[in-house]
Write an enzyme that holds these catalytic residues in place. Structure first.
Site, PDB file in Angstrom:
ATOM      1  N   GLN A 104       0.832  -1.197   0.000  1.00  0.00           N
ATOM      2  CA  GLN A 104       0.000   0.000   0.000  1.00  0.00           C
ATOM      3  C   GLN A 104       0.868   1.249   0.000  1.00  0.00           C
ATOM      4  OE1 GLN A 104      -3.086   0.442  -0.463  1.00  0.00           O
ATOM      5  NE2 GLN A 104      -4.125  -1.473   0.021  1.00  0.00           N
TER       6      GLN A 104
ATOM      7  N   GLU B  49      -3.215 -16.590  -3.151  1.00  0.00           N
ATOM      8  CA  GLU B  49      -2.636 -15.637  -4.100  1.00  0.00           C
ATOM      9  C   GLU B  49      -2.131 -16.395  -5.320  1.00  0.00           C
ATOM     10  OE1 GLU B  49      -1.213 -12.806  -6.287  1.00  0.00           O
ATOM     11  OE2 GLU B  49      -2.180 -12.242  -4.404  1.00  0.00           O
TER      12      GLU B  49
ATOM     13  N   CYS C 174      -9.250  -1.280  -4.791  1.00  0.00           N
ATOM     14  CA  CYS C 174      -8.801   0.070  -5.152  1.00  0.00           C
ATOM     15  C   CYS C 174      -9.391   0.486  -6.489  1.00  0.00           C
ATOM     16  CB  CYS C 174      -7.277   0.134  -5.200  1.00  0.00           C
ATOM     17  SG  CYS C 174      -6.558  -0.931  -6.446  1.00  0.00           S
TER      18      CYS C 174
END
Length: 721
Positions: A549, A599, A645
């Site tokens: 981030q 992931e 996002c």
């Protein structure tokens, strides 16, 4: 997912959608919210999809609900006659009946909206005074012998041309219009072309004939050119340059000033501040209000598109019916959490290498997209989201390039050496309340210089690397206060775009010691390059290309919100999907019984496991797998907190998660139609083939302002079933 217990007291799903797949999060962050006028109308469905149940309540026209007659009836648009609902239809049967929506916009399919959109395009087009082209257009490979340089006095740029045109097509177009010209150049993929003329009379005639004509749905603009002189042949690329003079001996600064592009010239109306931080001119409160309004329009798309995707014969979900009470929203939007730091908050900045409008080698931000004819680069000093440390390193690199014997990257020819500078900052633990306090916490800095070494002499490259390391070390030590410098990394990338793949070769350079600058670290003493940052007092290891981030103080708010909404407890099994380096799962691990991070990027999984070891967290497992479809079909997953996002991506995924399953699965044989679909259309298409399963429903949403001064923010949505 096979290792997950099938029955748990509380199963919580946490979905974190990263901005990119290769770990890069450049200053051109994910796509901004779209204008509501470009979105499809509420009733844009086919056939009898919009037929209501007989017991549905029909709004009374005299009551005039907020959305009454604000969209054109789809049946009326197709058949040009009144639909079966007659005067009781809640949709308008013509432009005369159509009303403005509560947000003062019109149905995008209406003539009013189309006219308004065309006027906006014309205004936007006419606002462009120059094409900020700082690199010359050479022969693009289409043939033709007129590949020489452009004379600024007798040249113009045609903007808003079809992107698939090449030089031959542009010449054919000009001939059809009876335009006399000397040469015409057009590179495929760009929206502009360059035309030169024999004399001023030809130029004036062409401007009069071409200005404002339409090509498809675009309005052509004839703009001035801001050219630069480049080497005529590739072999001369290594020739040394004298600052302020082009390779052909032309004085660059004089040519720029002659073209009306000198210092202080404001005709372009663009700056790095306006491009990178378009909301910086607003107060912070006004920025938040602007983002909230944009998010409401995006969330309404979820309602509209899920309604379209609902199978025939299946009742609409209750949340869609109740959305009328929320003005079309799928759920309540509970506002935006503010960022603790609004200036200099970015811990990662990617600076392009190019030429300014004055022809100076510059390290900073591009003033637009290359495909739109913008290659000019401006320094980042006036961008409020960039820290002083990052700006200073960009300045040091820019000064070094003024005297480098290796050329910078040429975006037209796709040749050159120096391409990009990335500055990554690592902070010590602490609460940042303002930009000064945030900067004081920066204790580690990693510099990644992107180059393209193909075709250059190894000895010359080695010499330039040594000079580069000395320049950064000397500049860092000379600053007051001194700048931290932990690692200097070279990334060798041969592609056309600066967006390098995660496996692009990396090489760590030794940094000279501060005293004297002659002693260097031994090559074998250079360790793996990495810096560290902290979120909620947990330490995270950051490698050169790892995703992290960019605003850690605001990220702490984001992760705390996700944990609160998920109602975590000691018996909770928490899935962190698209976990990246594991930041969310690790920060919430102390509140749950077990965390499973999933992931698809294997290197990110390795980073996540290492971060768990660094923080001595034992109840986390990280696996490499794809699980998007499994979320919908796993019956034990009852709660999902989606963090994104990119709100557009959230809408697309939520359509698949919230659309009722069809009675008969559509095999989607018509794959050709996918090419022209947007993300929401593709999601509706995929929903038709979703296996039978219970859909989720939106419960509430809230935004977190991770990116002050820009149009972007993180959106959190709670989904339950």
């Amino acid at each position: 997912m096979s290792s997950t217990p099938t029955a748990e007291p509380s199963v919580t799903q946490l979905l974190n959608s990263p901005s990119t797949l290769n770990g890069h999060d450049s200053t051109d962050l994910p796509q901004p919210p779209q204008d509501p006028a470009t979105q499809p109308p509420d009733d844009a469905v086919s056939g009898d999809k919009r037929k209501r149940e007989e017991n549905d309540d029909v709004p009374n026209p005299s009551a005039a609900p907020p959305l009454w007659k604000t969209s054109l009836c789809s049946f009326f648009r197709r058949e040009a006659k009144t639909c079966g609902h007659g005067s009781e239809c809640r949709y308008a049967h013509g432009e005369a009946e159509l009303r403005a929506r509560p947000d003062n916009t019109w149905d995008p399919t209406s003539e009013r909206a189309k006219k308004q959109k065309l006027e906006e395009k014309i205004e936007e087009c006419m606002a462009l005074d120059n094409v900020m082209m700082t690199e010359a257009v050479d022969d693009d490979g289409d043939g033709g012998s007129d590949a020489g340089g452009l004379d600024p006095e007798l040249s113009k740029c045609l903007v808003h041309l079809p992107r698939n045109w090449k030089s031959e097509k542009l010449k054919e177009f000009l001939s059809e219009k009876a335009i006399e010209f000397k040469s015409a150049k057009k590179k495929k993929g760009m929206a502009l072309g360059f035309v030169s003329f024999e004399n001023a009379e030809q130029l004036q005639t062409a401007v009069k004939e071409l200005e404002g004509i339409s090509i498809g749905n675009k309005v052509m603009k004839v703009a001035d050119v801001i050219p630069r002189s480049f080497e005529k042949r590739t072999k001369s690329i290594l020739a040394p340059r004298i600052p302020g003079v082009g390779l052909d001996g032309e004085n660059v600064d004089d040519s720029m000033l002659a073209n009306g592009s000198g210092d202080g010239d404001g005709t372009t109306g663009r700056s790095a501040r306006k491009v990178v931080t378009p909301l910086a001119h607003m107060s912070y409160d006004d920025q938040l209000e602007h983002k909230k309004s944009s998010l409401m329009q995006i969330l309404k798309r979820l309602t509209r598109n899920t309604r379209k995707a609902c199978p025939d014969g299946i009742p609409l979900p209750e949340w869609i019916v109740k959305s009328r009470e929320l003005g079309g929203l799928p759920c309540s939007l509970d506002g935006i959490l503010t960022s603790p730091v609004v200036k200099g908050y970015r811990n990662k900045c990617e600076f392009s290498v190019g030429y300014s409008l004055q022809g100076k080698v510059t390290v900073g931000f591009m003033l637009g997209n290359f495909r739109d004819g913008v290659t000019a680069v401006e320094e980042p000093f006036d961008c409020p989201n960039v820290s002083r440390i990052s700006s200073k390193y960009a300045s040091i690199f820019q000064e070094f390039l003024q005297h480098s014997s290796l050329p910078i990257w040429n975006r037209f020819k796709n040749i050159g050496f120096w391409r990009q500078l990335t500055v990554r900052e690592g902070r010590r633990p602490g609460i940042a309340t303002d930009s000064e306090h945030c900067e004081a916490n920066i204790v580690e800095v990693m510099l990644i210089v992107q180059v393209s070494s193909s075709g250059f002499d190894d000895a010359q490259i080695t010499s330039e690397y040594e000079r580069l390391a000395q320049a950064f070390a000397a500049g860092a030590a000379a600053s007051s206060p001194a700048l931290p410098l932990t690692f200097l990394v070279i990334q060798d990338h041969q592609g056309i775009s600066n967006a390098a793949p995660a496996d692009a070769p990396l090489h760590t350079l030794s940094i000279p010691k501060a005293e004297g600058g002659s002693k260097k670290q031994a090559a074998d003493s250079v360790v793996e390059p990495k810096i560290h940052d902290y979120i909620n007092n947990l330490k995270f290891c950051i490698s050169p290309t790892a995703f992290f981030q960019v605003n850690t103080p605001a990220a702490e708010k984001l992760y705390s919100l996700a944990g609160d909404w998920a109602q975590l407890g000691p018996d909770t099994l928490l899935f962190d999907v698209c976990c990246g380096t594991g930041t969310i799962g690790l920060t919430l691990a102390h509140r749950v019984g077990m965390v499973v991070g999933i992931e698809m990027n294997a290197s990110a999984v390795s980073d996540a496991r290492r971060n768990a070891e660094i923080n001595d967290i034992k109840n986390c497992r990280f696996v490499c797998a794809k699980v998007i479809k499994a979320l919908r079909t796993h019956a034990d997953l009852r709660k999902l907190v989606y963090i994104s996002c990119n709100p557009e991506t959230l809408v697309a995924n939520a359509i698949e998660l919230c659309t009722p399953s069809p009675e008969k699965i559509d095999k989607n044989k018509n794959n050709r139609a996918w090419r022209n679909m947007g993300s929401a259309g593709l999601a509706r298409h995929r929903a038709k083939s979703m296996p039978a399963s219970e859909p989720f429903r939106p419960v509430k949403a809230m935004a977190v302002d991770i990116f002050p001064h820009t149009v972007h923010c993180e959106l959190v949505m709670l989904l339950e079933r």
